[in-house]
Design a protein around this motif. Structure first.
Motif, PDB file in Angstrom:
ATOM      1  N   LEU A   1       0.602  -1.205  -0.385  1.00  0.00           N
ATOM      2  CA  LEU A   1       0.341  -0.465   0.042  1.00  0.00           C
ATOM      3  C   LEU A   1       0.545   1.526   0.024  1.00  0.00           C
ATOM      4  CD1 LEU A   1      -3.060  -1.363   2.774  1.00  0.00           C
ATOM      5  CD2 LEU A   1      -2.563  -1.431   0.145  1.00  0.00           C
TER       6      LEU A   1
ATOM      7  N   ARG B   1       1.785   5.368  -2.828  1.00  0.00           N
ATOM      8  CA  ARG B   1       2.375   7.416  -2.219  1.00  0.00           C
ATOM      9  C   ARG B   1       3.513   7.411  -3.069  1.00  0.00           C
ATOM     10  NH1 ARG B   1      -0.081   5.407   3.652  1.00  0.00           N
ATOM     11  NH2 ARG B   1       2.586   4.598   4.375  1.00  0.00           N
TER      12      ARG B   1
ATOM     13  N   ALA C   1     -13.851   4.884  -3.010  1.00  0.00           N
ATOM     14  CA  ALA C   1     -14.300   6.002  -3.000  1.00  0.00           C
ATOM     15  C   ALA C   1     -15.648   6.182  -3.437  1.00  0.00           C
ATOM     16  CB  ALA C   1     -13.729   6.984  -4.071  1.00  0.00           C
TER      17      ALA C   1
ATOM     18  N   ARG D   1     -17.732   4.897   0.124  1.00  0.00           N
ATOM     19  CA  ARG D   1     -17.812   4.995   0.978  1.00  0.00           C
ATOM     20  C   ARG D   1     -18.781   6.958   0.969  1.00  0.00           C
ATOM     21  NH1 ARG D   1     -14.454   7.026   6.297  1.00  0.00           N
ATOM     22  NH2 ARG D   1     -15.357   9.365   6.368  1.00  0.00           N
TER      23      ARG D   1
ATOM     24  N   LEU E   1     -18.927  13.075   2.067  1.00  0.00           N
ATOM     25  CA  LEU E   1     -18.897  14.018   3.007  1.00  0.00           C
ATOM     26  C   LEU E   1     -17.597  15.395   2.521  1.00  0.00           C
ATOM     27  CD1 LEU E   1     -16.842  14.725   5.477  1.00  0.00           C
ATOM     28  CD2 LEU E   1     -15.242  13.896   4.752  1.00  0.00           C
TER      29      LEU E   1
ATOM     30  N   THR F   1      -6.161  10.098   8.498  1.00  0.00           N
ATOM     31  CA  THR F   1      -6.992   8.531   8.304  1.00  0.00           C
ATOM     32  C   THR F   1      -5.434   8.159   8.477  1.00  0.00           C
ATOM     33  OG1 THR F   1      -7.429   7.247   6.505  1.00  0.00           O
ATOM     34  CG2 THR F   1      -5.887   9.130   5.948  1.00  0.00           C
ATOM     35  N   GLY F   2      -5.397   7.251  10.071  1.00  0.00           N
ATOM     36  CA  GLY F   2      -4.377   6.119   9.965  1.00  0.00           C
ATOM     37  C   GLY F   2      -2.897   7.687  10.398  1.00  0.00           C
TER      38      GLY F   2
ATOM     39  N   ILE G   1      -1.646   9.648   8.237  1.00  0.00           N
ATOM     40  CA  ILE G   1      -1.808  10.783   7.137  1.00  0.00           C
ATOM     41  C   ILE G   1      -2.938  12.163   7.544  1.00  0.00           C
ATOM     42  CG2 ILE G   1      -1.856  10.698   4.711  1.00  0.00           C
ATOM     43  CD1 ILE G   1      -1.098   7.657   5.326  1.00  0.00           C
TER      44      ILE G   1
ATOM     45  N   MET H   1      -4.510  14.664   5.008  1.00  0.00           N
ATOM     46  CA  MET H   1      -5.448  13.807   3.551  1.00  0.00           C
ATOM     47  C   MET H   1      -6.041  15.234   3.518  1.00  0.00           C
ATOM     48  SD  MET H   1      -6.665  10.726   2.103  1.00  0.00           S
ATOM     49  CE  MET H   1      -8.422  10.959   2.271  1.00  0.00           C
ATOM     50  N   THR H   2      -5.558  16.159   2.132  1.00  0.00           N
ATOM     51  CA  THR H   2      -7.032  16.821   1.691  1.00  0.00           C
ATOM     52  C   THR H   2      -7.779  16.162   1.087  1.00  0.00           C
ATOM     53  OG1 THR H   2      -4.727  18.451   1.684  1.00  0.00           O
ATOM     54  CG2 THR H   2      -6.868  18.776   0.181  1.00  0.00           C
ATOM     55  N   VAL H   3      -8.702  16.456   1.316  1.00  0.00           N
ATOM     56  CA  VAL H   3     -10.202  16.098   0.928  1.00  0.00           C
ATOM     57  C   VAL H   3     -11.289  17.072   0.316  1.00  0.00           C
ATOM     58  CG1 VAL H   3     -10.409  14.071   3.267  1.00  0.00           C
ATOM     59  CG2 VAL H   3     -11.831  16.223   3.262  1.00  0.00           C
TER      60      VAL H   3
ATOM     61  N   SER I   1      -2.432  15.388  -3.923  1.00  0.00           N
ATOM     62  CA  SER I   1      -1.874  13.621  -3.282  1.00  0.00           C
ATOM     63  C   SER I   1      -0.777  14.067  -2.671  1.00  0.00           C
ATOM     64  CB  SER I   1      -1.470  13.292  -4.621  1.00  0.00           C
ATOM     65  OG  SER I   1      -0.527  14.216  -5.649  1.00  0.00           O
TER      66      SER I   1
END
Lengths: 262, 262
Positions: free
Chosen positions: B13, B17, B74, B77, B83, B108-109, B111, B113-115, B131
């Protein structure tokens, strides 16, 4: 890293496929039962997936649900190689022109994935769950994609198909399935006559990228009760036009015929 | 399944990245060099990721790129727990009201993250690469999120931070970073003064879900050359209002103060 340990990655990623719009949260015991792994294995897989943002636990229920990391990867993919945004107006037009649900499907690994859906503006319409991979033998998209894949990839896709009987009309005989593939190649589209769901008629045509590489299929899933010869002719025409338009806009070319020259 | 084999999932995984909007295709040798695994290991990881639709090979260049499976996860979810769609109008309004780039970040975890990102309608604006995970110590979002996390989760996030020096203004001293966290808690927002990129002023405030669980942060990334006291006051006000609005619409509550009782 041994081959055995690599199957761990497959195991972990396979767990993601139990989550769907209908089934968004799953507890540890249920996931263990669904996947057939013991709870310790599930827990280790889920912890690794959680560390990487693919899974999260609901703060309230403690059950698992999909995380937000896939959205980031989906966005990078789409910004780099736009496909969803490109397919959206095409599918909207196909839905408007046919009055039925339009969708686009691609093959990734040995999974047929719905990447775009557009529903018509009428009271009764076919609902497509984007989280359910399409069975290759029972859907028009599956047949037309399998028909146009290179031999090795088609064999792999078929080998991973369970040939499940969904309705009385599902083709589960491999020879009859081969006949359907030949027919799809000959006529340039495929039909799935109530073979996945009882009330749905599917019609699909393949689209291609540069060098004749198969890109995927565009399809219309129509409500069977209003499907007659006139509707059928209209849908075939619109689906083929949409596939041609997608191919052209992708800078694509039709594949060279596998036999009989070009 | 041993603990060692589980790290295989993390390894596979982690390879995802390396793909970004700036770097959408990567060859086998380059990926091996970037990740520091031998080519055989990379190949096994990529094959498993490819089988599951997370990676594909470009038919033309044979280099790897992200696949389409993340888009499906995605979508599931987002359909189950919306969201992005919920944050979009909020970020659009924040960008319009401030004339600068607005974005929302979740943890998340370990990390950030830009959502969601919304850019203002003007010629010079801050571009945010969705990214790139945000560094916790160098961004306003990172500081305000770390400030409001439960202790154990904050410790985990900080432990996974490289405290990299991005600009002359980046705080790399853990004690100074702790002071920034305390200040963010006290004033209800965080500021990152050219600490991630030389020309960018970040301002962020946290939003919360039910029971005071941290949801993430909303932020404005402003062009530093036009940032003055009037602009600053306006941005702080708008960012705090956006965070309060997101919290309210999530049915959220402000967290109970960790010390001093309720």
């Amino acid at each position: 890293m041994s081959k055995t340990s690599m199957s761990t990655v497959d195991k972990a990623l396979a767990l993601l496929r139990y989550f769907s719009v209908q089934h968004p949260e799953i507890g540890l015991s249920e996931l263990s039962r669904l996947a057939g792994y013991d709870k310790t294995t599930i827990l280790r897989c889920m912890t690794a997936l959680e560390r990487n943002g693919f899974i999260e636990q609901s703060p309230e229920t403690k059950r698992y649900r999909l995380g937000l990391a896939p959205a980031t990867y989906a966005r990078i993919r789409e910004r780099s190689f736009p496909l969803m945004a490109f397919l959206q107006p095409q599918m909207d037009r196909l839905a408007a022109n046919t009055g039925e649900t339009a969708h686009a499907t691609v093959v990734t690994g040995h999974i047929l994935m719905t990447v775009q859906i557009s529903e018509p503006d009428r009271a009764t319409r076919v609902y497509i769950d984007p989280s359910i991979p399409l069975p290759v033998h029972a859907t028009a998209s599956g047949i037309v994609i399998a028909a146009h894949l290179p031999d090795a990839q088609r064999a792999d896709l078929v080998a991973h198909s369970a040939f499940q009987q969904f309705t009385d009309s599902t083709t589960v005989d491999p020879q009859l399935f081969n006949d359907q593939l030949a027919r799809a190649r000959a006529q340039g589209f495929a039909r799935a006559d109530r073979s996945f769901e009882n009330d749905v008629m599917g019609t699909a045509a393949a689209f291609f990228g540069p060098n004749g590489v198969l890109g995927g299929a565009v399809a219309v899933a129509a409500v069977a009760s209003r499907f007659d010869a006139r509707v059928e002719a209209r849908i075939v025409q619109e689906v083929r036009a949409a596939a041609a338009s997608v191919t052209q806009q992708l800078g694509g070319t039709l594949p060279t015929a596998p036999a009989g020259g070009n």
